[in-house]
Write a protein that holds these residues in place. Structure first.
Motif, mmCIF file in Angstrom:
data_model
loop_
_atom_site.group_PDB
_atom_site.id
_atom_site.type_symbol
_atom_site.label_atom_id
_atom_site.label_comp_id
_atom_site.label_asym_id
_atom_site.label_seq_id
_atom_site.Cartn_x
_atom_site.Cartn_y
_atom_site.Cartn_z
ATOM 1 N N GLU A 26 5.268 61.921 44.165
ATOM 2 C CA GLU A 26 6.279 61.046 44.732
ATOM 3 C C GLU A 26 7.372 60.685 43.533
ATOM 4 O O GLU A 26 6.517 60.483 42.356
ATOM 5 C CB GLU A 26 5.898 60.075 45.550
ATOM 6 C CG GLU A 26 5.696 60.463 47.114
ATOM 7 C CD GLU A 26 6.929 60.915 47.823
ATOM 8 O OE1 GLU A 26 8.005 60.995 47.685
ATOM 9 O OE2 GLU A 26 6.696 61.579 48.985
ATOM 10 N N GLN A 27 8.277 60.062 43.807
ATOM 11 C CA GLN A 27 9.291 59.667 42.640
ATOM 12 C C GLN A 27 9.338 58.213 42.873
ATOM 13 O O GLN A 27 9.215 57.612 44.080
ATOM 14 C CB GLN A 27 10.516 60.078 42.845
ATOM 15 C CG GLN A 27 10.643 61.701 42.527
ATOM 16 C CD GLN A 27 12.250 62.296 42.631
ATOM 17 O OE1 GLN A 27 12.665 61.687 43.367
ATOM 18 N NE2 GLN A 27 12.393 63.201 41.916
ATOM 19 N N MET A 28 9.453 57.366 41.865
ATOM 20 C CA MET A 28 9.517 55.882 42.160
ATOM 21 C C MET A 28 10.743 55.579 40.820
ATOM 22 O O MET A 28 10.645 56.111 39.800
ATOM 23 C CB MET A 28 8.356 54.851 41.716
ATOM 24 C CG MET A 28 7.675 55.451 40.227
ATOM 25 S SD MET A 28 5.885 54.436 40.118
ATOM 26 C CE MET A 28 5.691 54.975 38.190
ATOM 27 N N GLY A 29 11.310 54.558 41.368
ATOM 28 C CA GLY A 29 12.407 53.973 40.343
ATOM 29 C C GLY A 29 13.467 53.164 40.926
ATOM 30 O O GLY A 29 13.651 53.231 42.097
ATOM 31 N N THR A 30 14.033 52.435 40.104
ATOM 32 C CA THR A 30 15.450 51.819 40.448
ATOM 33 C C THR A 30 16.472 51.859 39.529
ATOM 34 O O THR A 30 16.073 52.059 38.457
ATOM 35 C CB THR A 30 14.997 50.160 40.662
ATOM 36 O OG1 THR A 30 13.985 50.196 41.389
ATOM 37 C CG2 THR A 30 16.161 49.508 41.093
ATOM 38 N N GLY A 31 17.547 52.085 40.020
ATOM 39 C CA GLY A 31 18.758 52.433 38.921
ATOM 40 C C GLY A 31 20.170 52.873 39.746
ATOM 41 O O GLY A 31 20.317 52.418 40.762
ATOM 42 N N THR A 32 20.933 53.248 38.792
ATOM 43 C CA THR A 32 22.511 53.365 39.106
ATOM 44 C C THR A 32 22.706 55.114 39.105
ATOM 45 O O THR A 32 22.421 55.407 37.806
ATOM 46 C CB THR A 32 23.492 52.401 38.655
ATOM 47 O OG1 THR A 32 23.206 51.163 38.898
ATOM 48 C CG2 THR A 32 24.930 52.749 39.068
ATOM 49 N N ARG A 33 23.150 55.643 39.902
ATOM 50 C CA ARG A 33 23.409 56.997 39.953
ATOM 51 C C ARG A 33 24.739 57.238 39.037
ATOM 52 O O ARG A 33 25.565 56.197 38.906
ATOM 53 C CB ARG A 33 23.479 57.718 41.241
ATOM 54 C CG ARG A 33 22.198 57.634 42.207
ATOM 55 C CD ARG A 33 22.392 58.340 43.514
ATOM 56 N NE ARG A 33 21.397 58.405 44.201
ATOM 57 C CZ ARG A 33 21.145 57.435 45.151
ATOM 58 N NH1 ARG A 33 21.962 56.308 45.074
ATOM 59 N NH2 ARG A 33 20.065 57.419 45.643
ATOM 60 N N ARG A 34 25.033 58.557 38.704
ATOM 61 C CA ARG A 34 26.204 58.618 37.992
ATOM 62 C C ARG A 34 27.569 58.584 38.820
ATOM 63 O O ARG A 34 28.634 57.974 38.146
ATOM 64 C CB ARG A 34 26.335 60.157 37.393
ATOM 65 C CG ARG A 34 25.557 60.686 36.287
ATOM 66 C CD ARG A 34 25.495 61.869 35.971
ATOM 67 N NE ARG A 34 24.801 62.408 34.710
ATOM 68 C CZ ARG A 34 23.679 63.029 35.157
ATOM 69 N NH1 ARG A 34 23.224 63.153 36.321
ATOM 70 N NH2 ARG A 34 22.598 63.089 34.086
ATOM 71 N N ASP A 35 27.508 58.434 40.164
ATOM 72 C CA ASP A 35 28.746 58.196 41.087
ATOM 73 C C ASP A 35 28.814 56.629 41.164
ATOM 74 O O ASP A 35 29.676 56.101 41.801
ATOM 75 C CB ASP A 35 28.756 58.946 42.247
ATOM 76 C CG ASP A 35 27.268 58.527 43.084
ATOM 77 O OD1 ASP A 35 26.721 57.408 42.634
ATOM 78 O OD2 ASP A 35 27.259 58.901 44.067
ATOM 79 N N GLY A 36 27.963 55.861 40.573
ATOM 80 C CA GLY A 36 28.193 54.287 40.556
ATOM 81 C C GLY A 36 27.143 53.709 41.822
ATOM 82 O O GLY A 36 27.021 52.869 41.902
ATOM 83 N N THR A 37 26.473 54.601 42.782
ATOM 84 C CA THR A 37 25.845 54.093 43.667
ATOM 85 C C THR A 37 24.447 53.685 43.246
ATOM 86 O O THR A 37 23.905 54.256 42.431
ATOM 87 C CB THR A 37 25.638 55.067 44.759
ATOM 88 O OG1 THR A 37 24.960 56.240 44.457
ATOM 89 C CG2 THR A 37 26.833 55.413 45.564
#
Length: 236
Positions: free
Chosen positions: A161-172
């Protein structure tokens, strides 16, 4: 060499658990009915697909290869956290569950989930793995026989599974932080006998109702544990 056996040391660590637990939830039937069905049938069905390849294989003939039965190795004294409502969490687990020893579960094919970090700029693990998955999906157009002929990486993906928090290239923004669940999985339906279970979780006010169903078969060998909620924590 002098020293204590590692098993003796690990038994004294309260942050570790020697058990894994499967908690039920309300589906088309109640969570209580679901735990009764599990205990009487000796099966925890792998109804849903999870892992890094699950979405790409959804609604394909190969979706079933990613279906798993899920467990947590959360220490028993903290099991209440699994059934507490949490903002942003789509799955609501109940206070009904069944526990097995971790040693026995491992021998039965249950394995810890591997969490890969997808925090921005932490793609050195996920990108190579995704490339392997994409290559494997191209191979699925060729004839193969399950499970031996299934591309090897797709035999691993139900446990990743993946884990993480951030902002995508489209700003979401995104947040996928479930490593705290300390999840273990079994690929496919998990079969057991009631003699393999070491405890049943249920609300305390339901113990008397459940006991006559299972105690005549195992007596005091099977414990009923209270799915308690600490003071100050709401379970509504």
């Amino acid at each position: 060499m002098d020293g204590q056996p590692i098993d003796h040391i690990l038994q004294r660590r309260t942050d570790l658990s020697t058990f894994i637990v499967h908690f039920t939830r309300d589906t088309s039937t109640s969570a209580r009915d679901n735990i009764l069905s599990i205990l009487t049938s000796g099966q925890i069905r792998a109804n849903a697909s999870f892992g890094m390849a699950a979405e790409q294989l959804r609604n394909t003939p190969y979706e079933a290869t990613q279906r798993v039965a899920c467990f947590t190795e959360t220490p028993i004294e903290h099991a209440w956290a699994m059934s507490t409502p949490i903002a942003g969490r789509n799955v609501r687990l109940s206070q009904y569950g069944v526990a097995f020893t971790k040693d026995w579960a491992r021998k039965s094919g249950v394995n810890p989930v591997w969490y890969l970090d997808i925090t921005p700029d932490h793609d050195w693990l996920t990108n190579p793995l995704q490339q392997l998955i994409d290559q494997a999906l191209e191979q699925l157009n060729l004839p193969f026989t399950q499970p031996g002929g299934l591309p090897p990486v797709l035999r691993l993906t139900p446990f990743i599974e993946q884990m993480g928090t951030g902002t995508r290239r489209d700003g979401t923004t995104y947040r996928k932080e479930f490593a705290w669940e300390r999840e273990w999985r079994h690929n496919g339906t998990f079969n057991f006998s009631l003699g393999n279970a070491v405890a049943i979780f249920a609300p305390e006010n339901d113990h008397l109702a459940l006991s006559p169903t299972f105690y005549p078969r195992l007596g005091p060998m099977l414990a009923f544990l209270r799915s308690w909620t600490p003071i100050g924590v709401s379970n509504e």
